[in-house]
Design a protein around this motif. Structure first.
Motif, PDB file in Angstrom:
ATOM      1  N   LEU A   6     -10.864  -7.617   1.620  1.00 22.19           N
ATOM      2  CA  LEU A   6      -9.401  -7.738   1.609  1.00 22.19           C
ATOM      3  C   LEU A   6      -8.837  -7.422   0.219  1.00 22.19           C
ATOM      4  N   LEU A   7      -9.500  -7.894  -0.821  1.00 22.30           N
ATOM      5  CA  LEU A   7      -9.067  -7.561  -2.177  1.00 22.30           C
ATOM      6  C   LEU A   7      -9.069  -6.046  -2.393  1.00 22.30           C
ATOM      7  N   HIS A   8     -10.074  -5.365  -1.872  1.00 21.12           N
ATOM      8  CA  HIS A   8     -10.146  -3.908  -2.005  1.00 21.12           C
ATOM      9  C   HIS A   8      -9.062  -3.217  -1.176  1.00 21.12           C
ATOM     10  N   VAL A   9      -8.772  -3.764  -0.006  1.00 17.27           N
ATOM     11  CA  VAL A   9      -7.702  -3.192   0.831  1.00 17.27           C
ATOM     12  C   VAL A   9      -6.378  -3.179   0.064  1.00 17.27           C
ATOM     13  N   ILE A  10      -6.154  -4.213  -0.727  1.00 16.28           N
ATOM     14  CA  ILE A  10      -4.926  -4.326  -1.509  1.00 16.28           C
ATOM     15  C   ILE A  10      -5.026  -3.563  -2.830  1.00 16.28           C
ATOM     16  N   ALA A  11      -6.148  -3.720  -3.535  1.00 16.82           N
ATOM     17  CA  ALA A  11      -6.264  -3.213  -4.898  1.00 16.82           C
ATOM     18  C   ALA A  11      -6.520  -1.713  -4.991  1.00 16.82           C
ATOM     19  N   VAL A  12      -7.247  -1.134  -4.053  1.00 21.19           N
ATOM     20  CA  VAL A  12      -7.530   0.303  -4.147  1.00 21.19           C
ATOM     21  C   VAL A  12      -6.242   1.135  -4.067  1.00 21.19           C
ATOM     22  N   PRO A  13      -5.311   0.828  -3.159  1.00 21.47           N
ATOM     23  CA  PRO A  13      -4.044   1.580  -3.183  1.00 21.47           C
ATOM     24  C   PRO A  13      -3.275   1.396  -4.494  1.00 21.47           C
ATOM     25  N   LEU A  14      -3.331   0.205  -5.073  1.00 26.59           N
ATOM     26  CA  LEU A  14      -2.672  -0.017  -6.365  1.00 26.59           C
ATOM     27  C   LEU A  14      -3.303   0.858  -7.451  1.00 26.59           C
ATOM     28  N   GLU A  15      -4.605   0.963  -7.403  1.00 29.49           N
ATOM     29  CA  GLU A  15      -5.333   1.807  -8.365  1.00 29.49           C
ATOM     30  C   GLU A  15      -4.905   3.271  -8.219  1.00 29.49           C
ATOM     31  N   TRP A  16      -4.861   3.739  -6.978  1.00 31.67           N
ATOM     32  CA  TRP A  16      -4.427   5.123  -6.730  1.00 31.67           C
ATOM     33  C   TRP A  16      -2.984   5.332  -7.193  1.00 31.67           C
ATOM     34  N   PHE A  17      -2.110   4.359  -6.894  1.00 29.65           N
ATOM     35  CA  PHE A  17      -0.706   4.490  -7.293  1.00 29.65           C
ATOM     36  C   PHE A  17      -0.582   4.567  -8.813  1.00 29.65           C
ATOM     37  N   ALA A  18      -1.301   3.717  -9.521  1.00 29.79           N
ATOM     38  CA  ALA A  18      -1.221   3.719 -10.984  1.00 29.79           C
ATOM     39  C   ALA A  18      -1.709   5.054 -11.546  1.00 29.79           C
ATOM     40  N   PHE A  19      -2.829   5.535 -11.030  1.00 36.45           N
ATOM     41  CA  PHE A  19      -3.364   6.813 -11.505  1.00 36.45           C
ATOM     42  C   PHE A  19      -2.386   7.947 -11.222  1.00 36.45           C
ATOM     43  N   LEU A  20      -1.918   8.033  -9.978  1.00 33.06           N
ATOM     44  CA  LEU A  20      -0.999   9.120  -9.615  1.00 33.06           C
ATOM     45  C   LEU A  20       0.358   8.972 -10.299  1.00 33.06           C
ATOM     46  N   GLY A  21       0.768   7.744 -10.571  1.00 35.51           N
ATOM     47  CA  GLY A  21       2.011   7.525 -11.307  1.00 35.51           C
ATOM     48  C   GLY A  21       1.934   8.079 -12.715  1.00 35.51           C
ATOM     49  N   VAL A  22       0.810   7.867 -13.373  1.00 40.55           N
ATOM     50  CA  VAL A  22       0.615   8.428 -14.718  1.00 40.55           C
ATOM     51  C   VAL A  22       0.625   9.956 -14.652  1.00 40.55           C
ATOM     52  N   PRO A  74     -12.076  11.706  11.681  1.00 38.55           N
ATOM     53  CA  PRO A  74     -11.008  12.072  12.628  1.00 38.55           C
ATOM     54  C   PRO A  74     -10.770  10.970  13.663  1.00 38.55           C
ATOM     55  N   SER A  75     -10.361   9.808  13.157  1.00 33.83           N
ATOM     56  CA  SER A  75     -10.111   8.650  14.009  1.00 33.83           C
ATOM     57  C   SER A  75      -8.819   8.000  13.542  1.00 33.83           C
ATOM     58  N   ILE A  76      -8.464   6.906  14.177  1.00 33.96           N
ATOM     59  CA  ILE A  76      -7.246   6.193  13.799  1.00 33.96           C
ATOM     60  C   ILE A  76      -7.351   5.684  12.359  1.00 33.96           C
ATOM     61  N   VAL A  77      -8.548   5.283  11.934  1.00 33.65           N
ATOM     62  CA  VAL A  77      -8.741   4.836  10.548  1.00 33.65           C
ATOM     63  C   VAL A  77      -8.461   5.985   9.586  1.00 33.65           C
ATOM     64  N   GLY A  78      -8.967   7.176   9.914  1.00 30.85           N
ATOM     65  CA  GLY A  78      -8.715   8.350   9.081  1.00 30.85           C
ATOM     66  C   GLY A  78      -7.238   8.705   9.013  1.00 30.85           C
ATOM     67  N   VAL A  79      -6.560   8.565  10.153  1.00 33.00           N
ATOM     68  CA  VAL A  79      -5.121   8.848  10.193  1.00 33.00           C
ATOM     69  C   VAL A  79      -4.358   7.859   9.320  1.00 33.00           C
ATOM     70  N   PHE A  80      -4.658   6.569   9.461  1.00 33.17           N
ATOM     71  CA  PHE A  80      -3.960   5.558   8.654  1.00 33.17           C
ATOM     72  C   PHE A  80      -4.257   5.718   7.166  1.00 33.17           C
ATOM     73  N   ALA A  81      -5.518   5.980   6.828  1.00 29.82           N
ATOM     74  CA  ALA A  81      -5.868   6.181   5.417  1.00 29.82           C
ATOM     75  C   ALA A  81      -5.165   7.431   4.873  1.00 29.82           C
ATOM     76  N   SER A  82      -5.072   8.470   5.680  1.00 30.64           N
ATOM     77  CA  SER A  82      -4.382   9.692   5.264  1.00 30.64           C
ATOM     78  C   SER A  82      -2.895   9.440   5.043  1.00 30.64           C
ATOM     79  N   LEU A  83      -2.279   8.745   5.978  1.00 26.03           N
ATOM     80  CA  LEU A  83      -0.861   8.411   5.822  1.00 26.03           C
ATOM     81  C   LEU A  83      -0.639   7.508   4.617  1.00 26.03           C
ATOM     82  N   GLY A  84      -1.543   6.561   4.412  1.00 30.10           N
ATOM     83  CA  GLY A  84      -1.451   5.687   3.243  1.00 30.10           C
ATOM     84  C   GLY A  84      -1.572   6.480   1.952  1.00 30.10           C
TER      85      GLY A  84
END
Length: 143
Positions: A14-30, A56-66
């Motif tokens: 759960l921590l990774h579910v929350i923190a990995v997008p934050l990590e990506w956002f910070a990197f891409l924001g810079v 190519p599943s619902i998980v892939g679609v959600f991760a792609s949209l995220g």
């Protein structure tokens, strides 16, 4: 799988579910602030396409949209930095805030998730590749 070997605790996951997008956002924001462009959107679209090829599943679609949502959000940071009223202080403030988000993200994942909860090192410590970095969001969101 390799990812599950290092993420056995549901709380760590759960921590990774929350923190990995934050990590990506910070990197891409810079990237956005440094390039004054929508480069993060392009990066996210390429990575999202890669997710769909691999998962190519619902998980892939959600991760792609995220991933695309994170890229668009980070890309929006470039818009105000082009405005004339923007000064060096606000850019420094934005970069500092993104650095804090990045540090918090890694603290949640490694310090709390791996060292305190799992009592292990992250899998990336054993096998850091560009692929493991690109796939981090897909893996974190794929229980």
């Amino acid at each position: 799988s390799f990812y599950r070997k290092y993420h056995k605790s549901k709380l760590n996951w759960l921590l990774h579910v929350i923190a990995v997008p934050l990590e990506w956002f910070a990197f891409l924001g810079v990237v956005s602030l440094m390039t004054h462009s929508l480069t993060p959107v392009v990066i996210s679209c390429v990575v999202a396409s890669y997710y769909l090829v691999l998962e190519p599943s619902i998980v892939g679609v959600f991760a792609s949209l995220g991933q695309i949502g994170i890229g668009v959000s980070a890309g929006l940071l470039a818009i105000p930095s082009n405005s004339p009223e923007k000064d060096g202080h606000s850019l420094t403030r934005e970069m500092s805030l993104l650095a804090c988000v990045y540090v918090v993200s890694w603290t949640l994942q490694v310090g709390i998730g791996h060292w305190l909860i799992e009592k292990n090192n992250p899998g990336m410590a054993d096998d850091l590749t560009i692929n493991s970095i690109l796939l981090s969001l897909l893996l974190a969101w794929n229980p």
